[in-house]
Write a protein that holds these residues in place. Structure first.
Motif, PDB file in Angstrom:
ATOM      1  N   MET A  18       0.852  -1.185   0.000  1.00 61.61           N
ATOM      2  CA  MET A  18       0.000   0.000   0.000  1.00 61.61           C
ATOM      3  C   MET A  18       0.884   1.230   0.000  1.00 61.61           C
ATOM      4  N   ALA A  19       0.724   2.075  -1.011  1.00 59.96           N
ATOM      5  CA  ALA A  19       1.477   3.324  -1.089  1.00 59.96           C
ATOM      6  C   ALA A  19       0.537   4.469  -0.729  1.00 59.96           C
ATOM      7  N   ALA A  20       0.889   5.217   0.323  1.00 53.20           N
ATOM      8  CA  ALA A  20      -0.056   6.201   0.847  1.00 53.20           C
ATOM      9  C   ALA A  20       0.654   7.465   1.318  1.00 53.20           C
ATOM     10  N   PRO A  21       0.355   8.594   0.690  1.00 50.14           N
ATOM     11  CA  PRO A  21       0.789   9.847   1.284  1.00 50.14           C
ATOM     12  C   PRO A  21      -0.028  10.119   2.545  1.00 50.14           C
ATOM     13  N   MET A  22       0.517  10.900   3.445  1.00 48.40           N
ATOM     14  CA  MET A  22      -0.263  11.296   4.614  1.00 48.40           C
ATOM     15  C   MET A  22      -1.076  12.533   4.259  1.00 48.40           C
ATOM     16  N   TYR A  23      -2.387  12.396   4.340  1.00 49.01           N
ATOM     17  CA  TYR A  23      -3.293  13.529   4.142  1.00 49.01           C
ATOM     18  C   TYR A  23      -3.983  13.814   5.471  1.00 49.01           C
ATOM     19  N   ASN A  24      -3.750  15.004   6.004  1.00 50.00           N
ATOM     20  CA  ASN A  24      -4.396  15.404   7.259  1.00 50.00           C
ATOM     21  C   ASN A  24      -4.221  14.354   8.351  1.00 50.00           C
ATOM     22  N   PHE A  25      -2.984  13.904   8.487  1.00 48.59           N
ATOM     23  CA  PHE A  25      -2.546  12.992   9.551  1.00 48.59           C
ATOM     24  C   PHE A  25      -2.991  11.547   9.355  1.00 48.59           C
ATOM     25  N   ALA A  26      -3.644  11.232   8.240  1.00 49.80           N
ATOM     26  CA  ALA A  26      -4.177   9.885   8.055  1.00 49.80           C
ATOM     27  C   ALA A  26      -3.975   9.445   6.606  1.00 49.80           C
ATOM     28  N   ILE A  27      -4.680   8.392   6.208  1.00 54.15           N
ATOM     29  CA  ILE A  27      -4.568   7.869   4.850  1.00 54.15           C
ATOM     30  C   ILE A  27      -5.526   8.603   3.921  1.00 54.15           C
ATOM     31  N   PRO A  28      -5.282   8.574   2.613  1.00 60.06           N
ATOM     32  CA  PRO A  28      -6.227   9.157   1.664  1.00 60.06           C
ATOM     33  C   PRO A  28      -7.589   8.472   1.748  1.00 60.06           C
ATOM     34  N   SER A  29      -8.650   9.219   1.485  1.00 57.28           N
ATOM     35  CA  SER A  29      -9.990   8.639   1.546  1.00 57.28           C
ATOM     36  C   SER A  29     -10.173   7.546   0.498  1.00 57.28           C
ATOM     37  N   LEU A  84       4.171   1.955   2.115  1.00 58.01           N
ATOM     38  CA  LEU A  84       5.106   3.005   1.713  1.00 58.01           C
ATOM     39  C   LEU A  84       4.412   4.345   1.894  1.00 58.01           C
ATOM     40  N   THR A  85       4.907   5.179   2.803  1.00 58.41           N
ATOM     41  CA  THR A  85       4.241   6.447   3.062  1.00 58.41           C
ATOM     42  C   THR A  85       5.149   7.625   2.733  1.00 58.41           C
ATOM     43  N   ALA A  96       6.512   9.740  12.730  1.00 55.23           N
ATOM     44  CA  ALA A  96       6.668   8.364  13.195  1.00 55.23           C
ATOM     45  C   ALA A  96       6.779   8.321  14.717  1.00 55.23           C
ATOM     46  N   GLY A  97       5.931   7.507  15.314  1.00 57.33           N
ATOM     47  CA  GLY A  97       5.972   7.334  16.753  1.00 57.33           C
ATOM     48  C   GLY A  97       5.259   8.401  17.553  1.00 57.33           C
ATOM     49  N   SER A  98       4.670   9.388  16.879  1.00 59.63           N
ATOM     50  CA  SER A  98       3.987  10.472  17.587  1.00 59.63           C
ATOM     51  C   SER A  98       2.484  10.230  17.616  1.00 59.63           C
ATOM     52  N   THR A  99       1.793  10.936  18.490  1.00 61.37           N
ATOM     53  CA  THR A  99       0.333  10.783  18.589  1.00 61.37           C
ATOM     54  C   THR A  99      -0.374  11.374  17.373  1.00 61.37           C
ATOM     55  N   ALA A 100       0.334  12.141  16.554  1.00 60.98           N
ATOM     56  CA  ALA A 100      -0.260  12.717  15.350  1.00 60.98           C
ATOM     57  C   ALA A 100      -0.260  11.741  14.174  1.00 60.98           C
TER      58      ALA A 100
END
Length: 199
Positions: free
Chosen positions: A92-103, A138-139, A146-150
């Motif tokens: 799964m290749a995913a940019p971070m959008y607004n702290f999460a995965i793409p819709s 892959l992000t 990484a490792g943060s609550t965000a």
């Protein structure tokens, strides 16, 4: 021979870091496993509809009670699920959008997390049915999370993968992509170094 299913979800086509990571993964995997079959599903080019009443009807109604659109929704879900079931390796290749995965990626997950197909409920709780598969995520991230609550990508995807029985999950993060200069270069170098160990 193994089957590799790659799920792309970046809205960008050009200048997409997650897509760059995917291309590196494919090149390295093919070099190490030339007989493997690689399937790429691009959710930006061919988005999957969000979970709706038609898909629920397709899942839950007997065949003779489904409307045409419910049947089409079910067949789409079946196709996506069959691809996942057939794969030995999921990427799964995913940019971070607004702290999460793409819709778009969330919508794909909603189509393939299916009771009785990819997981089941038992007396002791849910049980994943896809054991034995490996997954790589892959992000690409603008900041360092990484490792943060965000970070709502990795914990969510680990939980989802575990829920369907995929516990061998490797995350490769390209962090600091929007921080410029040394941060961006360091983030890409770290991601590529980890990728080189995968194949």
């Amino acid at each position: 021979m193994s089957r590799v299913l790659i799920i792309e979800s970046s809205a960008r086509q050009q200048d997409s870091v997650s897509r760059q990571l995917t291309q590196t993964f494919i090149a390295q995997w093919q070099a190490a496993h030339p007989k493997d079959q690689i399937t790429v599903r691009d959710l930006a080019v061919n988005p999957v509809p969000h979970l709706d009443i038609n898909l629920l009807g397709g899942w839950m109604k007997p065949a003779d009670q489904r409307s045409d659109i419910e049947q089409v929704s079910l067949e789409r879900s079946n196709q996506l699920t069959d691809e996942l079931l057939a794969a030995d390796v999921l990427v799964m290749a995913a940019p971070m959008y607004n702290f999460a995965i793409p819709s778009t990626l969330k919508a794909w997950l909603d189509h393939v997390l299916r009771a009785g197909v990819t997981f089941k409920y038992t007396e002791t709780g849910p049980q994943g049915l896809l054991s034995g598969k490996r997954a790589y995520v892959l992000t690409a991230r603008g900041g360092i999370y990484a490792g943060s609550t965000a970070d709502h990508q990795e914990p969510y995807l680990r939980q989802v993968m575990g829920f369907i029985g995929i516990h061998d999950v490797t995350f490769i993060h390209a962090e600091g992509m929007n921080l410029g200069g040394d941060f961006q270069e360091k983030g890409l170098n770290q991601a590529n170094a980890k990728l080189s160990q995968v194949a």
